[in-house]
Design an enzyme around this catalytic site. Structure first.
Site, short mmCIF file in Angstrom:
data_model
loop_
_atom_site.label_atom_id
_atom_site.label_comp_id
_atom_site.label_asym_id
_atom_site.label_seq_id
_atom_site.Cartn_x
_atom_site.Cartn_y
_atom_site.Cartn_z
N LYS A 76 8.89 -1.22 -1.30
CA LYS A 76 8.57 -1.67 -2.65
C LYS A 76 9.48 -2.86 -2.93
O LYS A 76 10.44 -2.80 -3.70
CB LYS A 76 8.80 -0.51 -3.64
N1 PMP Z 1 0.72 0.69 -4.91
C1 PMP Z 1 1.51 -0.27 -5.42
C2 PMP Z 1 1.39 -1.65 -4.90
C3 PMP Z 1 2.44 0.04 -6.43
O1 PMP Z 1 3.22 -0.92 -6.95
C4 PMP Z 1 2.50 1.36 -6.92
C5 PMP Z 1 3.45 1.70 -8.04
N2 PMP Z 1 4.72 2.06 -7.55
C6 PMP Z 1 1.66 2.33 -6.35
C7 PMP Z 1 0.79 1.95 -5.35
C8 PMP Z 1 1.71 3.76 -6.81
O2 PMP Z 1 2.91 4.36 -6.40
P1 PMP Z 1 3.57 5.56 -7.22
O3 PMP Z 1 2.52 6.57 -7.43
O4 PMP Z 1 4.66 6.04 -6.33
O5 PMP Z 1 4.08 4.98 -8.50
#
Ligand code: PMP
Length: 305
Positions: free
Chosen positions: A158
């Site tokens: 991330k």
């Molecule tokens: N894909 C991307 C590109 C994201 O930024 C996020 C948000 N963190 C997600 C998927 C979903 O991840 P999560 O459920 O862990 O928030």
């Protein structure tokens, strides 16, 4: 007025937002050398509770490892910092943003000589795609921006730099009157939203878009559990955009977006064109879990008071 984050945890200390400042010569600002998390704390009968804190902290550390960024704090210290921010600001619920980044030392592209800094901020943040999207179903559009292939960007991290791709897609979608973008991968398969994973219901079967160049969503994993509780067998699949057009229901998942039903994609109504019933039921169950109303998943909540 901007974000009101009160006290921010910055390199080990709680300071007022105005004092949490970085140099304009920070490596991260120039080259995107940062990693972050998006976490939510919910109001429960036992005070605020952070949802799946350990998993988020672990992903933050893994994101940093991928970028060769040694995080100067242990997982316990990170968890404590997050709890301290919630306590200090007396939030009953909030969105939490930890960020680890390369500060200023040299402005060569090589990040390794730059110090690693960290901050945790938290603020109040409602429905990410808007209340209307939740009620009516969000309007999506396929982006002309393609999700970066895994040998171009580290999509399992991330990382701040990855979000240039996401923000290009999001800005174009919103400017064109849509709520969110769908990004395809380089082969043309559906990858994810700019900040959400995607699921679809077809022929009574619930499908999750398989991990390819997507972030491995923590909400996505939670929904696997919720769906199994409802008797669905969740199948991870590769899907093209037209498979989504003819789905009975589509929804997006993410910490910020929670579970958001989709009303249309590229002007094609999905199902009835409104929020689907299964999507809404999954959303209800998700919100019960995060607010401590489902004992089975109490181990996913870290109570702060
Ligand atoms: N894909 C991307 C590109 C994201 O930024 C996020 C948000 N963190 C997600 C998927 C979903 O991840 P999560 O459920 O862990 O928030």
């Amino acid at each position: 007025k901007g974000i009101q984050a009160g006290k921010i945890w910055f390199n080990g200390q709680l300071v007022p937002q105005e004092e949490a400042k970085v140099s304009v010569l920070s490596h991260a600002l120039h080259y995107g050398s940062s990693v972050f998390e998006g976490i939510r704390a919910y109001k429960t009968d036992r005070g605020p509770a952070v949802f799946r804190l350990d998993e988020h902290t672990e992903r933050l550390i893994h994101s940093a490892l991928i970028l060769r960024m040694p995080v100067p704090y242990t997982p316990d210290e990170i968890n404590e910092a997050i709890k301290a921010v919630i306590r200090e600001n007396a939030y009953d619920e909030c969105y939490i943003r930890p960020l680890v980044f390369r500060g200023g030392a040299t402005l060569g592209v090589n990040p390794l000589p730059c110090p690693v800094e960290m901050m945790v901020a938290a603020w109040k943040w409602g429905a990410y795609l808007g209340e209307d999207a939740v009620r009516e179903g969000a309007k999506l559009v396929t982006s002309s921006w393609v999700r970066s292939p895994g040998n171009v960007m580290p999509t399992k991290s991330k990382a701040g730099g990855n979000y240039v791709n996401s923000s290009l897609a999001k800005a174009d979608a919103v400017s064109a009157g849509f709520d969110e973008a769908v990004l395809l991968d380089a082969q043309g398969y559906v990858a994810e939203g700019s900040g959400e994973n995607i699921f679809f219901l077809k022929g009574g079967k619930l499908h999750a878009i398989a991990h390819s160049v997507t972030l491995i969503g923590i909400t996505r994993d939670t929904i696997f559990h919720v769906a199994r509780d409802m008797g669905f067998d969740v199948v991870p699949v590769m899907a093209t955009r037209d498979e989504l057009y003819t789905a009975d229901e589509v929804f997006m998942t993410g910490t910020a977006a929670e579970v958001t039903p989709i009303g249309s994609i590229d002007f094609r109504p999905i199902g009835t064109g409104k929020a689907g019933e299964v999507s809404l039921e999954i959303r209800r169950r998700y919100l019960d879990i995060v607010t401590g109303k489902n004992e089975k998943y109490d181990h996913w909540l870290t109570y702060v008071r």
